[in-house]
Design a protein around this motif. Structure first.
Motif, PDB file in Angstrom:
ATOM      1  N   ALA A  14      -4.368 -11.258  -5.632  1.00  0.00           N
ATOM      2  CA  ALA A  14      -5.727 -11.820  -5.344  1.00  0.00           C
ATOM      3  C   ALA A  14      -5.448 -11.995  -3.864  1.00  0.00           C
ATOM      4  N   TYR A  15      -6.606 -11.770  -3.375  1.00  0.00           N
ATOM      5  CA  TYR A  15      -6.893 -12.222  -1.626  1.00  0.00           C
ATOM      6  C   TYR A  15      -7.068 -13.397  -1.649  1.00  0.00           C
ATOM      7  N   PRO A  16      -6.995 -14.289  -0.483  1.00  0.00           N
ATOM      8  CA  PRO A  16      -7.624 -15.349  -0.401  1.00  0.00           C
ATOM      9  C   PRO A  16      -8.940 -15.522  -0.199  1.00  0.00           C
ATOM     10  N   PRO A  25      -8.775 -12.274  -8.913  1.00  0.00           N
ATOM     11  CA  PRO A  25      -7.924 -11.266  -8.695  1.00  0.00           C
ATOM     12  C   PRO A  25      -8.436  -9.949  -8.659  1.00  0.00           C
ATOM     13  N   VAL A  26      -7.770  -9.116  -7.684  1.00  0.00           N
ATOM     14  CA  VAL A  26      -8.224  -7.535  -7.658  1.00  0.00           C
ATOM     15  C   VAL A  26      -7.890  -7.002  -9.027  1.00  0.00           C
ATOM     16  N   PHE A  27      -6.589  -7.073  -9.355  1.00  0.00           N
ATOM     17  CA  PHE A  27      -6.100  -6.646 -10.531  1.00  0.00           C
ATOM     18  C   PHE A  27      -5.170  -7.661 -10.839  1.00  0.00           C
ATOM     19  N   GLY A  44      -8.829   6.006 -10.767  1.00  0.00           N
ATOM     20  CA  GLY A  44      -9.813   4.701 -10.931  1.00  0.00           C
ATOM     21  C   GLY A  44     -10.920   4.840 -10.159  1.00  0.00           C
ATOM     22  N   HIS A  45     -11.934   3.988 -10.433  1.00  0.00           N
ATOM     23  CA  HIS A  45     -13.285   4.001  -9.458  1.00  0.00           C
ATOM     24  C   HIS A  45     -12.802   3.402  -8.104  1.00  0.00           C
ATOM     25  N   SER A  46     -13.483   3.442  -7.307  1.00  0.00           N
ATOM     26  CA  SER A  46     -13.201   3.186  -5.598  1.00  0.00           C
ATOM     27  C   SER A  46     -13.082   1.621  -6.062  1.00  0.00           C
ATOM     28  N   GLY A  47     -12.433   0.861  -5.148  1.00  0.00           N
ATOM     29  CA  GLY A  47     -12.372  -0.575  -4.978  1.00  0.00           C
ATOM     30  C   GLY A  47     -11.324  -1.207  -6.209  1.00  0.00           C
ATOM     31  N   CYS A  48     -10.989  -0.474  -7.010  1.00  0.00           N
ATOM     32  CA  CYS A  48     -10.310  -1.085  -8.334  1.00  0.00           C
ATOM     33  C   CYS A  48      -8.804  -1.534  -8.179  1.00  0.00           C
ATOM     34  N   GLY A  49      -8.565  -1.016  -6.768  1.00  0.00           N
ATOM     35  CA  GLY A  49      -6.988  -1.717  -6.388  1.00  0.00           C
ATOM     36  C   GLY A  49      -6.125  -0.874  -6.146  1.00  0.00           C
ATOM     37  N   LYS A  50      -6.243   0.618  -6.455  1.00  0.00           N
ATOM     38  CA  LYS A  50      -5.263   1.581  -6.024  1.00  0.00           C
ATOM     39  C   LYS A  50      -4.380   1.471  -4.959  1.00  0.00           C
ATOM     40  N   THR A  51      -5.146   1.610  -3.878  1.00  0.00           N
ATOM     41  CA  THR A  51      -4.281   1.466  -2.442  1.00  0.00           C
ATOM     42  C   THR A  51      -3.494   0.289  -2.629  1.00  0.00           C
ATOM     43  N   THR A  52      -4.175  -1.058  -3.080  1.00  0.00           N
ATOM     44  CA  THR A  52      -3.456  -2.338  -2.934  1.00  0.00           C
ATOM     45  C   THR A  52      -1.964  -1.978  -3.784  1.00  0.00           C
ATOM     46  N   ILE A  53      -2.082  -1.329  -5.066  1.00  0.00           N
ATOM     47  CA  ILE A  53      -1.017  -1.224  -5.713  1.00  0.00           C
ATOM     48  C   ILE A  53       0.020  -0.423  -5.089  1.00  0.00           C
ATOM     49  N   PHE A  86      -0.325   8.465   4.031  1.00  0.00           N
ATOM     50  CA  PHE A  86      -1.258   7.354   4.150  1.00  0.00           C
ATOM     51  C   PHE A  86      -2.552   8.059   3.922  1.00  0.00           C
ATOM     52  N   GLN A  87      -3.628   7.080   3.613  1.00  0.00           N
ATOM     53  CA  GLN A  87      -4.834   7.707   2.938  1.00  0.00           C
ATOM     54  C   GLN A  87      -5.378   8.505   4.233  1.00  0.00           C
ATOM     55  N   GLY A  88      -5.408   7.937   5.386  1.00  0.00           N
ATOM     56  CA  GLY A  88      -5.740   8.587   6.643  1.00  0.00           C
ATOM     57  C   GLY A  88      -4.551   8.987   7.417  1.00  0.00           C
ATOM     58  N   ASP A 165      -1.227   8.382  -0.885  1.00  0.00           N
ATOM     59  CA  ASP A 165      -2.652   7.890  -1.142  1.00  0.00           C
ATOM     60  C   ASP A 165      -3.843   8.622  -0.908  1.00  0.00           C
ATOM     61  N   GLU A 166      -4.338   9.215  -1.810  1.00  0.00           N
ATOM     62  CA  GLU A 166      -5.424  10.261  -1.652  1.00  0.00           C
ATOM     63  C   GLU A 166      -5.125  11.331  -0.580  1.00  0.00           C
ATOM     64  N   PRO A 167      -3.961  11.807  -0.803  1.00  0.00           N
ATOM     65  CA  PRO A 167      -3.592  12.994   0.311  1.00  0.00           C
ATOM     66  C   PRO A 167      -4.406  13.878   0.704  1.00  0.00           C
ATOM     67  N   THR A 198      -5.362   9.728  -6.664  1.00  0.00           N
ATOM     68  CA  THR A 198      -6.527  10.602  -6.637  1.00  0.00           C
ATOM     69  C   THR A 198      -7.563  10.334  -7.245  1.00  0.00           C
ATOM     70  N   HIS A 199      -8.764  11.001  -6.856  1.00  0.00           N
ATOM     71  CA  HIS A 199     -10.010  10.812  -7.346  1.00  0.00           C
ATOM     72  C   HIS A 199     -10.608  11.945  -8.245  1.00  0.00           C
ATOM     73  N   ASP A 200      -9.712  13.112  -8.039  1.00  0.00           N
ATOM     74  CA  ASP A 200      -9.885  14.413  -8.757  1.00  0.00           C
ATOM     75  C   ASP A 200      -9.255  14.566 -10.159  1.00  0.00           C
TER      76      ASP A 200
HETATM   77  N1  LIG Z   1      -7.354  -7.287   3.016  1.00  0.00           N
HETATM   78  C1  LIG Z   1      -8.192  -7.734   2.129  1.00  0.00           C
HETATM   79  N2  LIG Z   1      -8.462  -8.767   2.207  1.00  0.00           N
HETATM   80  C2  LIG Z   1      -9.501  -8.922   1.213  1.00  0.00           C
HETATM   81  N3  LIG Z   1      -9.909  -8.028   0.135  1.00  0.00           N
HETATM   82  C3  LIG Z   1      -9.423  -6.877   0.107  1.00  0.00           C
HETATM   83  C4  LIG Z   1      -8.318  -6.599   1.212  1.00  0.00           C
HETATM   84  N4  LIG Z   1      -7.850  -5.290   0.775  1.00  0.00           N
HETATM   85  C5  LIG Z   1      -8.668  -4.767   0.059  1.00  0.00           C
HETATM   86  N5  LIG Z   1      -9.485  -5.849  -0.742  1.00  0.00           N
HETATM   87  C6  LIG Z   1     -10.236  -5.705  -2.012  1.00  0.00           C
HETATM   88  O1  LIG Z   1      -9.439  -5.378  -2.855  1.00  0.00           O
HETATM   89  C7  LIG Z   1      -9.985  -4.447  -3.726  1.00  0.00           C
HETATM   90  C8  LIG Z   1      -9.165  -3.055  -3.984  1.00  0.00           C
HETATM   91  O2  LIG Z   1      -8.978  -2.402  -2.642  1.00  0.00           O
HETATM   92  P1  LIG Z   1      -8.214  -1.028  -2.600  1.00  0.00           P
HETATM   93  O3  LIG Z   1      -8.353  -0.820  -1.219  1.00  0.00           O
HETATM   94  O4  LIG Z   1      -6.930  -1.285  -3.154  1.00  0.00           O
HETATM   95  O5  LIG Z   1      -9.093  -0.133  -3.353  1.00  0.00           O
HETATM   96  P2  LIG Z   1      -8.998   1.481  -3.967  1.00  0.00           P
HETATM   97  O6  LIG Z   1      -8.898   1.460  -5.607  1.00  0.00           O
HETATM   98  O7  LIG Z   1      -8.108   1.882  -3.142  1.00  0.00           O
HETATM   99  O8  LIG Z   1     -10.436   1.971  -3.548  1.00  0.00           O
HETATM  100  P3  LIG Z   1     -10.678   3.325  -2.892  1.00  0.00           P
HETATM  101  O9  LIG Z   1     -10.585   4.372  -4.107  1.00  0.00           O
HETATM  102  O10 LIG Z   1     -12.058   3.297  -2.517  1.00  0.00           O
HETATM  103  O11 LIG Z   1      -9.739   3.628  -1.817  1.00  0.00           O
HETATM  104  C9  LIG Z   1     -11.305  -4.062  -2.997  1.00  0.00           C
HETATM  105  O12 LIG Z   1     -12.397  -4.724  -3.583  1.00  0.00           O
HETATM  106  C10 LIG Z   1     -11.365  -4.670  -1.745  1.00  0.00           C
HETATM  107  O13 LIG Z   1     -12.483  -5.423  -1.440  1.00  0.00           O
END
Ligand SMILES: Nc1ncnc2c1ncn2[C@@H]1O[C@H](COP(=O)(O)OP(=O)(O)OP(=O)(O)O)[C@@H](O)[C@H]1O
Ligand SMILES: [Mg+2]
Lengths: 262, 278
Positions: A14-16, A25-27, A44-53, A86-88, A165-167, A198-200
Motif C-alpha cells: 500500500a502506498y501512503p 493496497p495496490v495488491f 495483467g492490465h496496466s496499473g495492477c502492480g506488476k512493476t511494484t512486485i 528495467f522497463q526503460g 520488466d517488459e523488456p 509482459t503484456h504480450d
Molecule cells: N510511488 C508511488 N506512489 C503511489 N502510488 C504508486 C507509486 N508507484 C506506483 N503506484 C501505484 O501502484 C499501482 C501499480 O503500479 P505499477 O507500476 O506496479 O503497475 P504496472 O502493473 O507495472 O503497470 P504497467 O503495466 O502500466 O507498467 C498503480 O496504480 C500506481 O498508481
C-alpha cells in the motif's frame, strides 16, 4: 516451508495516502513460487502492480506486508544475485555500450583486470549480437539495440535470477521477434531462472514455463497460475502448429478480456 | 549551404563594425574638429585635448597600439601594463572561484541527496542569494583587514550561489533508473557519487559554473574600483581619474574580450560533459 528457489508469501503493498482518503493496497495476498531454472511470466492490465512486485523482488522497494525468500534467505535489499532489466532500458548515456556493461561487471568482480572485464563484456555483448557496436554511445543505438545492451548487462553479472520488466515493450514486432529468439537461446543455454513482466500473450507462451495472471487493481490478486505444457523446444515460427497452442492462448486472452475484473 | 551562411554572417558583422566606426568618427570629428596636427598639439598643451569631447576612433586605436605593444611593463603602482592588470584580476577571480567550487560542490551534493538538508538550508540560501556581493565589502574589509583578500572573498561569495543551487538541483534530479541500476549492482557510495551521480549531474553543474564565472567577472571590475591597487577595474578607475578616455575605452573592450574568452572556455567544458539522452 516451500521448496521453491524463490517464494513470495502473502505480499501486500500500500502506498501512503496522497490526499485525505486512505489508499487501498495496490495488491495483497500474493503467493507464488519459482523453481530453479524456471521461466515465469506475469500478465495483467496496466496499473495492477506488476512493476511494484518486480521491484519488491529486486529489493528496490519494501513490501507493506509479507516476504520474499530467495535461496533460503529473505530479500532485504538489492543484490548482485538478482539482475534487473528495467522497463526503460536505463543505460547511462555518458558511457559507451561496453562501458555500461563493464560498470556492472566491475561491480560484481572488483578485482578483475581491465582486460578480463573487457573480454567478459565483449562475450556477452556478442551473445546479443552487438559485437560491432561496443564503442557506441546509447544515443547512437536503435531502441532494440539499447534494450539488448540492458539484457547483456543483466546477464553479464551471472545473477542467480533475472528480473525483466517488459523488456520488449517499446519495440516493433520484427525486432521484438529476433530479440525474443536471442533471449530464448541464452536462457536455454544457461538454465537461468527468470521472472518477466509482459503484456504480450504470445510472448508469454513462447518463453514461459508458467504464466501468472493478475486481476485488476486496486486490491489486485493472483487470479490463476497457468502451466504452459507445450514442449520446451518451441520456437516462434512453429509453436502455433502445436495442438495445445490455441487452447492456451484463448484461455489467456479470455482471462484478460473477461475475467480479470475482481 | 551552412558554410555560405557563416560566411555571409561574418561579412555582415564586419559591415556593422565598419558602420559603427564610421558613425563614431563622424560624430567625434565635428565636435573636435582639430584640422591640423599643430592645432591638436596646441590644444593638448593647453590641457584641452583630453576634455574637449569624446575621443575619436583613431585616438582609441592609438591607445590599443601603445598598450598591446608592451602589455607587461611595470613603472610603479599607478602605471602598469594591461597584461599585468588583467593577470591580477584573473588571479583574484580564479582563486575566489576555486574556493567557491570547493564549497559548492560537496555542499550541493549533500543538499541534493538529502531533502531534509535541503529544507533546512533553503531559507538561508534564499536570503543570502539576492544580496549584492559588493554589499559584503565593508564587512570583508573590516574582518579580513586586507583589500586583496576581501576582493577574493567577494568573488567567492558571488560565485557560490549559482553553483550551489545548480549542483543541488542536478544531483536531486538524477534519473531514478540510474540510481536503481547502481543499487541493484550494490555499488558503494563513493563509486556511486563519482561514476553515476557526478556524470549525470555534470551538465547542470557546469551550467552553474558558467553563470558563476560570468557574474564573477562582472563583479571583479566593480570590486577593484572600490578597493584599488591593481587589476583591470582599478585600471579603469585610474584612467578615468586621469581623464584618459581612450584608455578607458580600451580597458572596457579588454574586459569584454576576457569575459568572452572565459565564457567560451566554460562553454567548451560544458560541451565536453554533456551527454545525449535517447
Ligand atoms: N510511488 C508511488 N506512489 C503511489 N502510488 C504508486 C507509486 N508507484 C506506483 N503506484 C501505484 O501502484 C499501482 C501499480 O503500479 P505499477 O507500476 O506496479 O503497475 P504496472 O502493473 O507495472 O503497470 P504497467 O503495466 O502500466 O507498467 C498503480 O496504480 C500506481 O498508481
Ligand atoms: Mg510496469
Amino acid at each position: 516451508m516451500s521448496m521453491h528457489f524463490l517464494s513470495v508469501e502473502g505480499l501486500r503493498k500500500a502506498y501512503p495516502a496522497s490526499g485525505a482518503a486512505a489508499n487501498p493496497p495496490v495488491f495483497e495476498d500474493i503467493h507464488f513460487g519459482i523453481g530453479k531454472g524456471e521461466f515465469v511470466c506475469i500478465i495483467g492490465h496496466s496499473g495492477c502492480g506488476k512493476t511494484t512486485i518486480l521491484n519488491v523482488l529486486a529489493g528496490l522497494e519494501e513490501p507493506s506486508g509479507g516476504a520474499v525468500i530467495m535461496d533460503g534467505r529473505e530479500v532485504k535489499g538489492p543484490s548482485l544475485d538478482r539482475g534487473v532489466v528495467f522497463q526503460g532500458h536505463a543505460l547511462m548515456p555518458w558511457m559507451s555500450v561496453l562501458g555500461n556493461v563493464a560498470f556492472a561487471v566491475k561491480s560484481k568482480w572488483p578485482d578483475w583486470s581491465r582486460a578480463a572485464v573487457e573480454a567478459h563484456c565483449t562475450k556477452y555483448l556478442g551473445m546479443v549480437g552487438l559485437g560491432h557496436a561496443l564503442h557506441k554511445k546509447p544515443a547512437e543505438l536503435s531502441g532494440g539495440m539499447k534494450q539488448r545492451v540492458g539484457i547483456a548487462r543483466a546477464f553479464a553479472i551471472q545473477p542467480k535470477m533475472l528480473l525483466l520488466d517488459e523488456p520488449f515493450g517499446a519495440l516493433d514486432a520484427l525486432t521484438r521477434g529476433t530479440i525474443q529468439d536471442e533471449l530464448l537461446k541464452i536462457v536455454q543455454a544457461t538454465g537461468q531462472t527468470v521472472f518477466m513482466i509482459t503484456h504480450d500473450v504470445d510472448e508469454a507462451i513462447l518463453l514461459a514455463d508458467k504464466v501468472i495472471l493478475m486481476s485488476n487493481g486496486p486490491l489486485a490478486k493472483i487470479a490463476e497460475i497457468v502451466d504452459i505444457t507445450m514442449p520446451r523446444s518451441r520456437t516462434r515460427t512453429d509453436m502455433h502448429h502445436d495442438p495445445q497452442f490455441y487452447r492456451i492462448r484463448n484461455h489467456l486472452v479470455d482471462f484478460l478480456v473477461h475475467r480479470s475484473k475482481n | 549551404m551552412f558554410r555560405k551562411q557563416a560566411f555571409k554572417a561574418a561579412l555582415l558583422s564586419l559591415l556593422i563594425l565598419a558602420l559603427f566606426l564610421g558613425a563614431w568618427s563622424l560624430a567625434t570629428y565635428r565636435k573636435d574638429a582639430p584640422a591640423t596636427s599643430a592645432d591638436a598639439e596646441y590644444a593638448a598643451l593647453m590641457g584641452k585635448g583630453r576634455s574637449t569631447g569624446f575621443p575619436t576612433p583613431a585616438k582609441v586605436g592609438e591607445a590599443f597600439v601603445t598598450y598591446l605593444s608592451e602589455p607587461f611593463y611595470d613603472r610603479g603602482p599607478n602605471d602598469k601594463g594591461i597584461g599585468i592588470q588583467v593577470t591580477h584580476s584573473l588571479w583574484r577571480v580564479g582563486l575566489g572561484f576555486a574556493l567557491a567550487v570547493a564549497v559548492a560542490l560537496p555542499l550541493g551534493f549533500a543538499i541534493g541527496m538529502s531533502p531534509l538538508l535541503f529544507q533546512a538550508l533553503d531559507p538561508f540560501i534564499q536570503l543570502l542569494k539576492p544580496i549584492s556581493p559588493l554589499a559584503w565589502m565593508p564587512l570583508a574589509l573590516y574582518s579580513l583587514k586586507d583589500s586583496d583578500v576581501s576582493g577574493i572573498f567577494v568573488i567567492f561569495i558571488c560565485s557560490l550561489w549559482p553553483m550551489l543551487i545548480n549542483t543541488a538541483f542536478g544531483v536531486a534530479s538524477v534519473r531514478r533508473d540510474w540510481i536503481n541500476v547502481a543499487r541493484t549492482l550494490e555499488v558503494g557510495p563513493l563509486r556511486k557519487a563519482f561514476q553515476v551521480i557526478l556524470p549525470a549531474a555534470a551538465p547542470t553543474i557546469l551550467t552553474g559554473m558558467r553563470i558563476s564565472m560570468g557574474i564573477a567577472w562582472l563583479v571583479i571590475v566593480a570590486a577593484e574600483m572600490l578597493v584599488g591597487g591593481t587589476g583591470i577595474g582599478y585600471f579603469v578607475w585610474n584612467e578615468w581619474n586621469n581623464l584618459a578616455l581612450p584608455n578607458v575605452i580600451f580597458a572596457v573592450v579588454m574586459i569584454g574580450l576576457v569575459g568572452m574568452v572565459l565564457d567560451q572556455l566554460f562553454g567548451r567544458l560544458q560541451k565536453l560533459v554533456t551527454y545525449r539522452e535517447q
